[in-house]
Write a protein that holds these residues in place. Sequence first.
Motif, PDB file in Angstrom:
ATOM      1  N   GLU A   2      -0.554  -7.918   5.142  1.00 30.15           N
ATOM      2  CA  GLU A   2      -0.368  -7.277   6.439  1.00 30.15           C
ATOM      3  C   GLU A   2       0.852  -7.858   7.133  1.00 30.15           C
ATOM      4  O   GLU A   2       1.071  -9.065   7.146  1.00 30.15           O
ATOM      5  N   SER A   3       1.663  -7.001   7.714  1.00 30.08           N
ATOM      6  CA  SER A   3       2.841  -7.480   8.433  1.00 30.08           C
ATOM      7  C   SER A   3       2.433  -8.058   9.775  1.00 30.08           C
ATOM      8  O   SER A   3       1.564  -7.529  10.461  1.00 30.08           O
ATOM      9  N   THR A  66       5.894  -1.970   5.372  1.00 29.88           N
ATOM     10  CA  THR A  66       5.023  -1.609   6.481  1.00 29.88           C
ATOM     11  C   THR A  66       5.104  -0.111   6.766  1.00 29.88           C
ATOM     12  O   THR A  66       6.126   0.376   7.272  1.00 29.88           O
ATOM     13  N   CYS A  89       8.137   2.914   0.711  1.00 24.88           N
ATOM     14  CA  CYS A  89       7.186   1.910   1.184  1.00 24.88           C
ATOM     15  C   CYS A  89       6.803   1.016   0.008  1.00 24.88           C
ATOM     16  O   CYS A  89       6.105   1.452  -0.918  1.00 24.88           O
TER      17      CYS A  89
END
Length: 196
Positions: A2-3, A66, A89
């Motif tokens: 997760e960013s 992201t 992505c």
Amino acid sequence: MESRTGPFLDDQVGAFGLNINLPAIPCPLKGGARKEFALDCGAGIGRTTKYLLLPIFSHVDMVDMTPLFLRIARKSYLKTNIRRVRFICSPLQDFRPQPSHYDVVWIQWVTGHLTDDDLLEFLRRCRRALRQDGIVIIKDNVAHEGAHIDLKDSSVCRARPILIAIFHRAGLRVLCEERQMDFPGEILPVWTFALR
């Protein structure tokens, strides 16, 4: 993964994001160099693509891990240039750029999110992605010595000798390099490297 970086402009380039200038075109891009295809790695919402690459190159591929950033780029931030941009992505450690395709590969403020091994292999793939006379541009913070670990985002800031050694192992040589001088003293130095 997760960013931890938000989608807004300031978040993407740090607290000084709106006060810094995008880097001048490095020496190998001046003059009659071919300017057709560019790759923006860790592109976020497309700030570098919008203000630096699109005014120069006919087509830009943006790659970022992201989905939210790419949606913002596609739907609002870059919507007037949508036909000239391709959105990809993918984490950089998994990304496989098309061989012999790009005139420039731009890598800005993302090397610290790759391990040494992942950065090495990524740069090897970037080297193979260059067209004849193409270049790789890396702009990033550089530690004064050794490696500086940021516990907030689990990133690493490497000293120049460490980066140069990784570049060489990837089969890339430094064509020119420049330190950006307009950053506040409390910020780690920012360097731009042109590689081939």
